[in-house]
Motif scaffolding. Structure first.
Motif, PDB file in Angstrom:
ATOM      1  N   SER B  32      -1.540  31.373 -58.074  1.00  0.00           N
ATOM      2  CA  SER B  32      -0.779  32.607 -58.178  1.00  0.00           C
ATOM      3  C   SER B  32      -0.255  32.688 -59.600  1.00  0.00           C
ATOM      4  CB  SER B  32       0.395  32.611 -57.194  1.00  0.00           C
ATOM      5  OG  SER B  32      -0.062  32.678 -55.869  1.00  0.00           O
ATOM      6  N   PHE B  34       2.400  34.663 -62.505  1.00  0.00           N
ATOM      7  CA  PHE B  34       3.723  35.276 -62.597  1.00  0.00           C
ATOM      8  C   PHE B  34       4.051  35.634 -64.048  1.00  0.00           C
ATOM      9  CE2 PHE B  34       5.159  33.755 -58.392  1.00  0.00           C
ATOM     10  CZ  PHE B  34       4.265  32.713 -58.168  1.00  0.00           C
ATOM     11  N   LYS B  49       4.301  39.557 -60.113  1.00  0.00           N
ATOM     12  CA  LYS B  49       3.395  38.469 -59.763  1.00  0.00           C
ATOM     13  C   LYS B  49       2.128  39.028 -59.127  1.00  0.00           C
ATOM     14  CE  LYS B  49       5.023  37.436 -55.070  1.00  0.00           C
ATOM     15  NZ  LYS B  49       5.638  36.406 -54.177  1.00  0.00           N
ATOM     16  N   THR B  51      -1.163  37.326 -56.580  1.00  0.00           N
ATOM     17  CA  THR B  51      -1.523  36.109 -55.854  1.00  0.00           C
ATOM     18  C   THR B  51      -3.020  35.904 -55.682  1.00  0.00           C
ATOM     19  OG1 THR B  51      -1.268  37.260 -53.762  1.00  0.00           O
ATOM     20  CG2 THR B  51       0.659  36.081 -54.602  1.00  0.00           C
ATOM     21  N   LYS B  93       1.105  29.015 -60.470  1.00  0.00           N
ATOM     22  CA  LYS B  93       1.496  28.075 -59.405  1.00  0.00           C
ATOM     23  C   LYS B  93       0.293  27.867 -58.510  1.00  0.00           C
ATOM     24  CE  LYS B  93       5.524  27.148 -56.491  1.00  0.00           C
ATOM     25  NZ  LYS B  93       4.990  26.835 -55.169  1.00  0.00           N
TER      26      LYS B  93
END
Lengths: 114, 111
Positions: B32, B34, B49, B51, B93
């Motif tokens: 993901s 951001f 963000k 994903t 992430k």
């Protein structure tokens, strides 16, 4: 107000001393993360706790330690302070560990070592 | 390991100019992505963000599209304001791992 509370906001101390930074995560968040932000190093990950247990360690010096208490607040202890430890220390929290969950950051503690 | 590379700053623009801040990433998997913003004297705030691939995140006039083929997540805004002056961080992430941040890009908007 992000919901993540850090105290104190500012701290000035002498070399060789020890300080404790405190973080209360957003209500319901189980994970707490500590980051150090300095001018020349950017944002450096220090350590993560999840529901009281250490989950990940980054570039954290041996002079530094942290813990997360049963009420989920966390403390970062910095000892034998050096001038180079002067930085902004941020705490962040998240509700879960999944890939899509971003962090909520506190406003930081500015540590100045003189 | 996972990493994020941001365009180096500082970036200075005039009010109402078009903004692009480049961000590319390296990851073993499908992270993901951001964008966080840090206003003077404050902590980081999540700006937007995405994903999965081709997702577009948007907020406050800012946009970024997750491009898997170019491993990029460039931040754009059509008309910047003085109040957009801040430091912008790109981050990724992967699974349960920590957020990995880029080095940040300082943006200054001149009236």
């Amino acid at each position: 107000d992000s919901g993540v509370t850090q105290t104190p906001k500012h701290l000035i101390t002498a070399t060789g001393q020890r300080v404790t930074l405190r973080c209360s995560p957003r209500s319901g968040d189980l994970s707490v993360y500590w980051y150090q932000q300095s001018l020349d190093q950017g944002l450096q990950f220090l350590i993560q706790y999840y529901n009281g247990e250490e989950r990940a360690k980054g570039n954290i010096l041996e002079r530094f330690s942290a813990q997360q208490f049963p009420d989920l607040h966390s403390e970062l202890n910095l000892s034998s302070l050096e001038l180079g430890d002067s930085a902004l220390y941020f705490c962040a929290s998240s509700v879960e560990q999944g890939a899509s969950s971003g962090y909520t950051f506190g406003s930081g503690t500015r540590l100045t070592v003189v | 390991g996972n990493s994020v590379t941001q365009m180096e700053g500082p970036v200075t623009l005039s009010e109402e100019a078009f903004l692009t801040i480049n961000c590319t990433y390296t990851a073993t998997g499908y992270p993901s992505l951001f964008w966080y913003v840090q206003y003077p004297g404050e902590g980081l705030q999540l700006l937007l963000k995405a994903t999965k691939a081709d997702d577009k995140g948007s907020n406050k006039g800012f946009e970024a599209t997750y491009r898997k083929e170019t491993t990029s997540f460039h931040l754009e805004k059509g008309s910047v304001q003085v109040s957009d002056s801040a430091v912008y961080f790109c981050a990724l992430k992967l699974g349960n791992e920590k957020l990995t941040f880029g080095t940040g890009t300082r943006l200054t908007i001149i009236p």
